[in-house]
Design a protein around this motif. Structure first.
Motif, PDB file in Angstrom:
ATOM      1  N   TYR A 171       0.854  -1.186   0.000  1.00  0.00           N
ATOM      2  CA  TYR A 171       0.000   0.000   0.000  1.00  0.00           C
ATOM      3  C   TYR A 171       0.888   1.233   0.000  1.00  0.00           C
ATOM      4  CZ  TYR A 171      -3.221   3.610   1.692  1.00  0.00           C
ATOM      5  OH  TYR A 171      -3.949   4.756   1.836  1.00  0.00           O
ATOM      6  N   THR A 172       0.810   2.035  -1.066  1.00  0.00           N
ATOM      7  CA  THR A 172       1.606   3.251  -1.164  1.00  0.00           C
ATOM      8  C   THR A 172       0.710   4.466  -0.933  1.00  0.00           C
ATOM      9  OG1 THR A 172       1.402   3.057  -3.606  1.00  0.00           O
ATOM     10  CG2 THR A 172       3.459   2.343  -2.594  1.00  0.00           C
ATOM     11  N   TYR A 173       1.179   5.338  -0.042  1.00  0.00           N
ATOM     12  CA  TYR A 173       0.370   6.443   0.480  1.00  0.00           C
ATOM     13  C   TYR A 173       1.148   7.755   0.391  1.00  0.00           C
ATOM     14  CZ  TYR A 173      -1.935   9.236   4.162  1.00  0.00           C
ATOM     15  OH  TYR A 173      -2.550  10.230   4.880  1.00  0.00           O
ATOM     16  N   GLU A 174       0.443   8.820   0.018  1.00  0.00           N
ATOM     17  CA  GLU A 174       1.018  10.165  -0.083  1.00  0.00           C
ATOM     18  C   GLU A 174       2.179  10.236  -1.087  1.00  0.00           C
ATOM     19  OE1 GLU A 174       0.405  13.298   1.006  1.00  0.00           O
ATOM     20  OE2 GLU A 174      -1.536  12.647   1.779  1.00  0.00           O
ATOM     21  N   THR A 175       2.100   9.444  -2.128  1.00  0.00           N
ATOM     22  CA  THR A 175       3.073   9.545  -3.214  1.00  0.00           C
ATOM     23  C   THR A 175       2.372   9.710  -4.549  1.00  0.00           C
ATOM     24  OG1 THR A 175       4.839   8.408  -4.400  1.00  0.00           O
ATOM     25  CG2 THR A 175       3.222   7.006  -3.333  1.00  0.00           C
ATOM     26  N   ASP A 176       1.289   8.938  -4.767  1.00  0.00           N
ATOM     27  CA  ASP A 176       0.522   8.980  -6.012  1.00  0.00           C
ATOM     28  C   ASP A 176       1.378   8.551  -7.203  1.00  0.00           C
ATOM     29  OD1 ASP A 176      -1.800   9.314  -7.444  1.00  0.00           O
ATOM     30  OD2 ASP A 176      -2.177  11.341  -6.703  1.00  0.00           O
ATOM     31  N   LEU A 177       1.942   7.362  -7.088  1.00  0.00           N
ATOM     32  CA  LEU A 177       2.764   6.822  -8.168  1.00  0.00           C
ATOM     33  C   LEU A 177       2.012   6.790  -9.498  1.00  0.00           C
ATOM     34  CD1 LEU A 177       4.448   3.808  -6.342  1.00  0.00           C
ATOM     35  CD2 LEU A 177       5.585   5.906  -7.085  1.00  0.00           C
ATOM     36  N   GLY A 178       0.730   6.433  -9.439  1.00  0.00           N
ATOM     37  CA  GLY A 178      -0.056   6.309 -10.655  1.00  0.00           C
ATOM     38  C   GLY A 178      -0.129   7.592 -11.461  1.00  0.00           C
ATOM     39  N   ASP A 179      -0.157   8.743 -10.780  1.00  0.00           N
ATOM     40  CA  ASP A 179      -0.145  10.017 -11.497  1.00  0.00           C
ATOM     41  C   ASP A 179       1.147  10.177 -12.290  1.00  0.00           C
ATOM     42  OD1 ASP A 179      -2.616  10.657 -10.556  1.00  0.00           O
ATOM     43  OD2 ASP A 179      -2.012  12.479  -9.500  1.00  0.00           O
ATOM     44  N   GLY A 180       2.239   9.702 -11.710  1.00  0.00           N
ATOM     45  CA  GLY A 180       3.524   9.802 -12.397  1.00  0.00           C
ATOM     46  C   GLY A 180       3.660   8.836 -13.559  1.00  0.00           C
ATOM     47  N   TRP A 181       2.866   7.752 -13.536  1.00  0.00           N
ATOM     48  CA  TRP A 181       2.912   6.791 -14.643  1.00  0.00           C
ATOM     49  C   TRP A 181       2.052   7.228 -15.824  1.00  0.00           C
ATOM     50  CZ3 TRP A 181       1.453   2.020 -11.143  1.00  0.00           C
ATOM     51  CH2 TRP A 181       2.507   1.782 -10.239  1.00  0.00           C
ATOM     52  N   GLU A 182       1.114   8.126 -15.579  1.00  0.00           N
ATOM     53  CA  GLU A 182       0.184   8.536 -16.636  1.00  0.00           C
ATOM     54  C   GLU A 182       0.911   9.265 -17.774  1.00  0.00           C
ATOM     55  OE1 GLU A 182      -3.789   8.398 -16.770  1.00  0.00           O
ATOM     56  OE2 GLU A 182      -3.997   9.879 -15.177  1.00  0.00           O
ATOM     57  N   ASP A 183       0.217   9.398 -18.920  1.00  0.00           N
ATOM     58  CA  ASP A 183       0.756  10.167 -20.031  1.00  0.00           C
ATOM     59  C   ASP A 183       1.184  11.541 -19.543  1.00  0.00           C
ATOM     60  OD1 ASP A 183       0.202   8.062 -21.721  1.00  0.00           O
ATOM     61  OD2 ASP A 183      -1.565   8.989 -22.644  1.00  0.00           O
ATOM     62  N   SER A 184       2.269  12.049 -20.070  1.00  0.00           N
ATOM     63  CA  SER A 184       2.879  13.275 -19.545  1.00  0.00           C
ATOM     64  C   SER A 184       1.939  14.474 -19.555  1.00  0.00           C
ATOM     65  CB  SER A 184       4.151  13.606 -20.337  1.00  0.00           C
ATOM     66  OG  SER A 184       3.851  13.741 -21.710  1.00  0.00           O
ATOM     67  N   GLU A 185       1.036  14.547 -20.544  1.00  0.00           N
ATOM     68  CA  GLU A 185       0.160  15.719 -20.642  1.00  0.00           C
ATOM     69  C   GLU A 185      -0.988  15.695 -19.640  1.00  0.00           C
ATOM     70  OE1 GLU A 185      -1.164  12.759 -23.873  1.00  0.00           O
ATOM     71  OE2 GLU A 185       0.711  13.515 -23.023  1.00  0.00           O
ATOM     72  N   VAL A 186      -1.203  14.574 -18.966  1.00  0.00           N
ATOM     73  CA  VAL A 186      -2.325  14.477 -18.032  1.00  0.00           C
ATOM     74  C   VAL A 186      -2.102  15.354 -16.804  1.00  0.00           C
ATOM     75  CG1 VAL A 186      -3.679  12.935 -16.555  1.00  0.00           C
ATOM     76  CG2 VAL A 186      -2.925  12.159 -18.807  1.00  0.00           C
ATOM     77  N   HIS A 187      -0.920  15.279 -16.212  1.00  0.00           N
ATOM     78  CA  HIS A 187      -0.622  16.047 -15.001  1.00  0.00           C
ATOM     79  C   HIS A 187       0.519  17.046 -15.188  1.00  0.00           C
ATOM     80  CE1 HIS A 187      -3.320  13.499 -12.689  1.00  0.00           C
ATOM     81  NE2 HIS A 187      -2.726  12.439 -13.192  1.00  0.00           N
ATOM     82  N   ASN A 188       1.114  17.025 -16.371  1.00  0.00           N
ATOM     83  CA  ASN A 188       2.232  17.940 -16.672  1.00  0.00           C
ATOM     84  C   ASN A 188       3.370  17.833 -15.665  1.00  0.00           C
ATOM     85  OD1 ASN A 188       1.007  19.155 -19.025  1.00  0.00           O
ATOM     86  ND2 ASN A 188      -0.369  20.231 -17.624  1.00  0.00           N
ATOM     87  N   ASN A 189       3.604  16.612 -15.180  1.00  0.00           N
ATOM     88  CA  ASN A 189       4.738  16.406 -14.288  1.00  0.00           C
ATOM     89  C   ASN A 189       6.040  16.541 -15.072  1.00  0.00           C
ATOM     90  OD1 ASN A 189       3.398  15.780 -11.817  1.00  0.00           O
ATOM     91  ND2 ASN A 189       2.899  13.760 -12.621  1.00  0.00           N
ATOM     92  N   PRO A 190       7.075  17.111 -14.459  1.00  0.00           N
ATOM     93  CA  PRO A 190       8.379  17.150 -15.123  1.00  0.00           C
ATOM     94  C   PRO A 190       8.863  15.736 -15.451  1.00  0.00           C
ATOM     95  CG  PRO A 190       8.380  18.532 -13.153  1.00  0.00           C
ATOM     96  CD  PRO A 190       7.113  17.741 -13.123  1.00  0.00           C
TER      97      PRO A 190
END
Length: 211
Positions: A171-190
């Motif tokens: 269980y991974t908490y307060e990281t949101d790994l899935g957001d970082g795996w998404e296509d780059s334009e979804v969250h605009n993460n560096p």
């Protein structure tokens, strides 16, 4: 022979590996981050010599079909409810060698902890130390779980249900790994942040398949 063990033997013969997203009841958005797992599968295939099918399946937590997937990923923002059958099925899946990764996409924590207790009432979640193998191979994370998406300015934490010394539920908490795996334009993460998320995901996949 256990169905899951048989499947793992097939994988070792070089066939495509299958992973799945968990579908659950309660009204939470189990379908969040639709590009996450396909992107992680592609990254793992390119970087750690896996052969994961990038057409990721969906599997219901209470179904017999779950036993055909050695790795199941679960995410969402809200309510989660496991029926008695769901809890028994997940316990059987995990204790027979399956690996369940639950990633809080923000707002899931207050619900999922109660549901995990239904699966393992006598085996509490334990925080995983930063020197654990899952943070070492194939990519090194000396400080443990990386922070990917900020929500409440809390430190990222990884918790596990251990069975015979092996993490069987993560269980991974307060990281949101899935957001970082998404296509780059979804969250605009560096790109550096996405790379950290994908590398940590690759470590999880590597651990699940090898341990």
């Amino acid at each position: 022979m256990n169905k899951l063990i048989l499947l793992l033997l097939v994988f070792n013969l070089g066939f495509s590996q299958e992973i799945a997203v968990a579908k659950y009841a309660g009204g939470g958005d189990w379908y969040a981050n639709p590009t996450s797992l396909p992107n992680l599968a592609k990254f793992c295939n390119q970087n750690i010599n896996t052969s994961i099918n990038t057409k990721v399946a969906t599997v219901e937590v209470g179904s017999a079909e779950i036993f055909t997937y050695p790795f199941v990923h679960m995410t969402g923002h809200g309510n989660v409810v496991f029926s008695a059958n769901d809890a028994i099925n997940l316990r059987n899946y995990i204790t027979s060698g399956g690996f369940l990764h639950i990633d809080d996409n923000y707002g899931m924590d207050e619900f999922i902890r109660k549901e995990i207790k239904k699966i393992f009432p006598d085996n509490p979640l334990t925080e995983i130390p930063s020197n654990h193998l899952i943070f070492k191979e194939p990519f090194s994370f000396s400080s443990g779980l990386p922070k990917i998406h900020e929500h409440d300015n809390k430190k990222p934490q990884a918790f596990g249900i251990f069975i015979e010394g092996r993490i069987a539920l993560l269980y991974t908490y307060e990281t949101d790994l899935g957001d970082g795996w998404e296509d780059s334009e979804v969250h605009n993460n560096p790109q550096t942040v996405r790379e950290k998320a994908l590398k940590m995901g690759a470590n999880i996949i590597n651990y699940a398949f090898k341990n």
